[in-house]
Design a protein around this motif. Structure first.
Motif, mmCIF file in Angstrom:
data_model
loop_
_atom_site.group_PDB
_atom_site.id
_atom_site.type_symbol
_atom_site.label_atom_id
_atom_site.label_comp_id
_atom_site.label_asym_id
_atom_site.label_seq_id
_atom_site.Cartn_x
_atom_site.Cartn_y
_atom_site.Cartn_z
ATOM 1 N N ASN A 128 45.859 101.735 63.394
ATOM 2 C CA ASN A 128 46.322 100.354 63.550
ATOM 3 C C ASN A 128 47.856 100.288 63.520
ATOM 4 O OD1 ASN A 128 44.010 98.766 63.934
ATOM 5 N ND2 ASN A 128 43.493 98.901 61.748
ATOM 6 N N GLU A 129 48.479 101.096 62.696
ATOM 7 C CA GLU A 129 49.944 101.129 62.653
ATOM 8 C C GLU A 129 50.514 101.750 63.929
ATOM 9 O OE1 GLU A 129 50.976 103.285 59.183
ATOM 10 O OE2 GLU A 129 50.230 101.751 57.772
ATOM 11 N N ILE A 130 49.812 102.765 64.445
ATOM 12 C CA ILE A 130 50.319 103.422 65.661
ATOM 13 C C ILE A 130 50.144 102.526 66.888
ATOM 14 C CG2 ILE A 130 49.977 105.406 67.195
ATOM 15 C CD1 ILE A 130 49.135 107.002 64.725
ATOM 16 N N PHE A 131 48.973 101.849 66.955
ATOM 17 C CA PHE A 131 48.686 101.001 68.120
ATOM 18 C C PHE A 131 49.084 99.544 67.884
ATOM 19 C CE2 PHE A 131 44.926 104.053 68.889
ATOM 20 C CZ PHE A 131 45.755 104.966 69.530
ATOM 21 N N ALA A 132 50.034 99.277 67.040
ATOM 22 C CA ALA A 132 50.406 97.884 66.720
ATOM 23 C C ALA A 132 50.944 97.138 67.925
ATOM 24 C CB ALA A 132 51.436 97.875 65.586
ATOM 25 N N THR A 133 51.561 97.854 68.849
ATOM 26 C CA THR A 133 52.147 97.208 70.023
ATOM 27 C C THR A 133 51.138 96.996 71.142
ATOM 28 O OG1 THR A 133 52.819 99.358 70.861
ATOM 29 C CG2 THR A 133 54.415 98.138 69.510
ATOM 30 N N ARG A 134 49.970 97.598 71.019
ATOM 31 C CA ARG A 134 48.939 97.460 72.059
ATOM 32 C C ARG A 134 47.738 96.717 71.479
ATOM 33 N NH1 ARG A 134 49.228 100.775 76.650
ATOM 34 N NH2 ARG A 134 47.410 99.523 77.226
ATOM 35 N N GLY A 135 47.587 95.475 71.926
ATOM 36 C CA GLY A 135 46.513 94.636 71.405
ATOM 37 C C GLY A 135 45.144 95.106 71.818
ATOM 38 N N ASP A 136 45.011 95.658 73.021
ATOM 39 C CA ASP A 136 43.692 96.121 73.457
ATOM 40 C C ASP A 136 43.205 97.309 72.628
ATOM 41 O OD1 ASP A 136 45.737 97.655 74.386
ATOM 42 O OD2 ASP A 136 44.816 98.086 76.330
ATOM 43 N N TYR A 137 44.128 98.219 72.270
ATOM 44 C CA TYR A 137 43.738 99.345 71.440
ATOM 45 C C TYR A 137 43.385 98.891 70.012
ATOM 46 C CZ TYR A 137 45.600 102.305 75.167
ATOM 47 O OH TYR A 137 45.851 102.911 76.376
ATOM 48 N N VAL A 138 44.118 97.906 69.529
ATOM 49 C CA VAL A 138 43.807 97.369 68.195
ATOM 50 C C VAL A 138 42.435 96.710 68.205
ATOM 51 C CG1 VAL A 138 44.507 95.687 66.447
ATOM 52 C CG2 VAL A 138 46.235 97.094 67.584
ATOM 53 N N GLN A 139 42.121 96.023 69.295
ATOM 54 C CA GLN A 139 40.803 95.404 69.411
ATOM 55 C C GLN A 139 39.694 96.468 69.444
ATOM 56 O OE1 GLN A 139 40.810 92.114 69.317
ATOM 57 N NE2 GLN A 139 38.567 91.903 69.383
ATOM 58 N N THR A 140 39.960 97.594 70.078
ATOM 59 C CA THR A 140 38.981 98.688 70.091
ATOM 60 C C THR A 140 38.759 99.247 68.690
ATOM 61 O OG1 THR A 140 39.638 99.245 72.364
ATOM 62 C CG2 THR A 140 38.479 100.948 71.080
ATOM 63 N N LEU A 141 39.875 99.339 67.923
ATOM 64 C CA LEU A 141 39.734 99.822 66.546
ATOM 65 C C LEU A 141 38.899 98.872 65.693
ATOM 66 C CD1 LEU A 141 43.344 101.177 65.901
ATOM 67 C CD2 LEU A 141 41.294 102.474 66.488
#
Length: 504
Positions: A128-141
């Motif tokens: 979540n910290e690494i993908f903070a700038t990408r909302g789609d990746y955060v949604q996948t998490l």
């Protein structure tokens, strides 16, 4: 084991049944023995000489038959004890296998839940910290977290077997402990029966009254032990038979507070119940796991080129999902009814077939042992009477009779007693013909008064006269050749002296 009774109630009923069985059968046996002994004491007859030998043979054959029955009983008891031991240990092995299966299920569920809650959450927090700038990746998490929570929810719906494993382990330990001492006790009882039979045969062969008293005491003690073992075996056989009539109802009754009836029936009727109560939970588990693996593969393909630092956590999640998939296959195999149902059937076969068969043989052993020792106890008074009558016969014989074997034994034990004087003793003690000067003797058909007077000259006892035994119909003593020549020469001298006195 009644399927509608509690353990404490059954224990009380079982104990009451044992006491009642022991009291009834032992009381009847003791009453029979009491009546028999009273009849023997009150109706004792004076045995004639012709009937003494048949009575002795009857006592001997009674002891032989009792010994054979005792040996047959011990053989049957050894077989029954071995069969019971095999059945009980088959039950113990089945309980251990079931305990291993249930504890393995709990271990898999606990490990998978821990990894989904702790290890996966740590990886997702870093991603979540690494993908903070990408909302789609955060949604996948977040979707991965929902799938993990769904897996944990399905695993928490599975039954917890911890209490069951503790109960099975305790039952197996207690049964093993009791069975060891039960087997050892019966082994010692078999040895005791054989030793007492040996003592009985030895006592009757040696005609020893001390051994007869020991036989009577040991026989009564072993008779009580036989009826006690009979009561225990009957109680155990009846209780086990009650359980074997309806074992399914008993299991359902005992587990209704810990497991649902659907789960218990699934394991009890494995081939008749195709519906698996865990099928839905395992299916959701597998689908959620497959969805998570697809999402992780997508992130590995598209997110890693943009965020290389995320590769390590994504690989960690992939390894965790692979472990969870392996656990799913193992859990499916362990939750399948065939394994526990086989253990259940093995336990039933061990306790309801080998166990009950062995108990029946032990019951037969107890009955035969009781009959054998009852026979020995009944034969003991007759043997005592036979020994007493034989002693009276020896008492009626004159102890001073030189041809009485008992008198010879008494003389050998009492060397100070007056010795019997005979012509042989004169010749053997003096040892020469010239020193032998016995008084004049009469012929065997002399008058009674003269015969008695000559007898008095040789010791004052008319029974020990020093006259030849040939003419009196008595067995002659054993001579050596020199003694015989001495006897003939002295006898000729007596005759010449007797003829000279008549002529004068």
């Amino acid at each position: 084991l009644s399927p509608f009774s509690s353990q404490r109630g059954y224990g009380f009923v079982c104990l009451l049944r044992r006491i009642l069985t022991l009291t009834v059968f032992l009381g009847l046996n003791l009453i029979f023995l009491g009546i028999y002994l009273i009849c023997v004491c009150c109706c004792k007859k004076e045995e004639e000489t012709e009937t003494k030998r048949p009575n002795s043979c009857c006592i001997t054959w009674t002891a032989v038959v009792a010994g054979l029955i005792c040996c047959a009983a011990v053989g049957i008891g050894f077989y029954g004890n071995s069969e019971t031991n095999d059945g009980v240990y088959q039950l113990i092995y089945a309980l251990d296998n079931a305990n291993h299966t249930l504890s393995g299920i709990d271990s898999l569920v606990s490990d998978t839940t821990t990894k989904m809650k702790i290890a996966l959450e740590q990886h997702l927090a870093r991603l979540n910290e690494i993908f903070a700038t990408r909302g789609d990746y955060v949604q996948t998490l977040k979707f991965l977290q929902q799938m993990a929570d769904n897996i944990v929810l399905q695993l928490s719906g599975l039954p917890v077997w911890g209490d069951m494993t503790v109960d099975l382990s305790q039952v197996a330990s207690e049964v093993s402990y009791v069975e060891y001492y039960r087997w050892l006790s019966y082994l010692l009882l078999f040895i005791l029966n054989l030793v007492i039979c040996l003592i009985a045969c030895l006592g009757l062969a040696k005609h020893s009254k001390c051994l007869l008293i020991m036989i009577l005491c040991c026989g009564l003690f072993t008779l009580i032990l036989s009826w006690a073992s009979f009561a225990v075996d009957v109680s155990a056989a009846v209780g086990t038979s009650d359980f074997c009539v309806a074992p399914d109802k008993f299991i359902i009754n005992m587990t209704k507070s810990d497991l649902s009836a659907e789960i218990v029936q699934y394991y009890l009727y494995c081939t008749q119940s195709p519906t698996n109560p865990f099928q839905q939970a395992l299916t959701i588990y597998q689908r959620s796991l497959t969805t998570m693996q697809i999402q992780i593969q997508g992130l590995m393909q598209f997110a890693v080129p943009l965020f290389p630092t995320a590769e390590k956590d994504l690989l960690g999640i992939q390894q965790l999902l692979n472990y969870s998939e392996t656990s799913l296959h193992q859990l499916t195999a362990m939750l399948d009814c065939r394994g526990l149902h086989k253990d259940y059937l093995d336990a039933l076969i061990g306790i309801c077939y080998d166990g009950v068969e062995g108990l029946l043989y032990l019951i037969l052993f107890s009955l035969l042992a009781a009959v054998s020792f009852t026979t020995v106890i009944c034969a003991t008074p007759r043997a005592w009477q036979h020994l007493a009558s034989r002693d009276r016969e020896y008492d009626d014989i004159d102890e001073e009779d030189p041809f009485n074997p008992q008198a010879r034994r008494i003389a050998s034990h009492n060397p100070n007693r007056g010795q019997i004087r005979s012509f042989c003793s004169y010749s053997s003690s003096i040892g020469s013909q010239t020193s032998l000067q016995p008084p004049a003797q009469t012929i065997s058909n002399a008058p009674v008064s003269e015969y008695m007077n000559q007898a008095v000259l040789f010791g004052g006892n008319p029974r020990y006269e020093n006259v030849p035994l040939i003419g009196r119909g008595s067995p002659p003593p054993t001579y050596s050749p020199s003694m015989r020549s001495t006897y003939l020469s002295v006898n000729d001298d007596h005759r010449r002296q007797y003829g000279t006195e008549i002529q004068a």
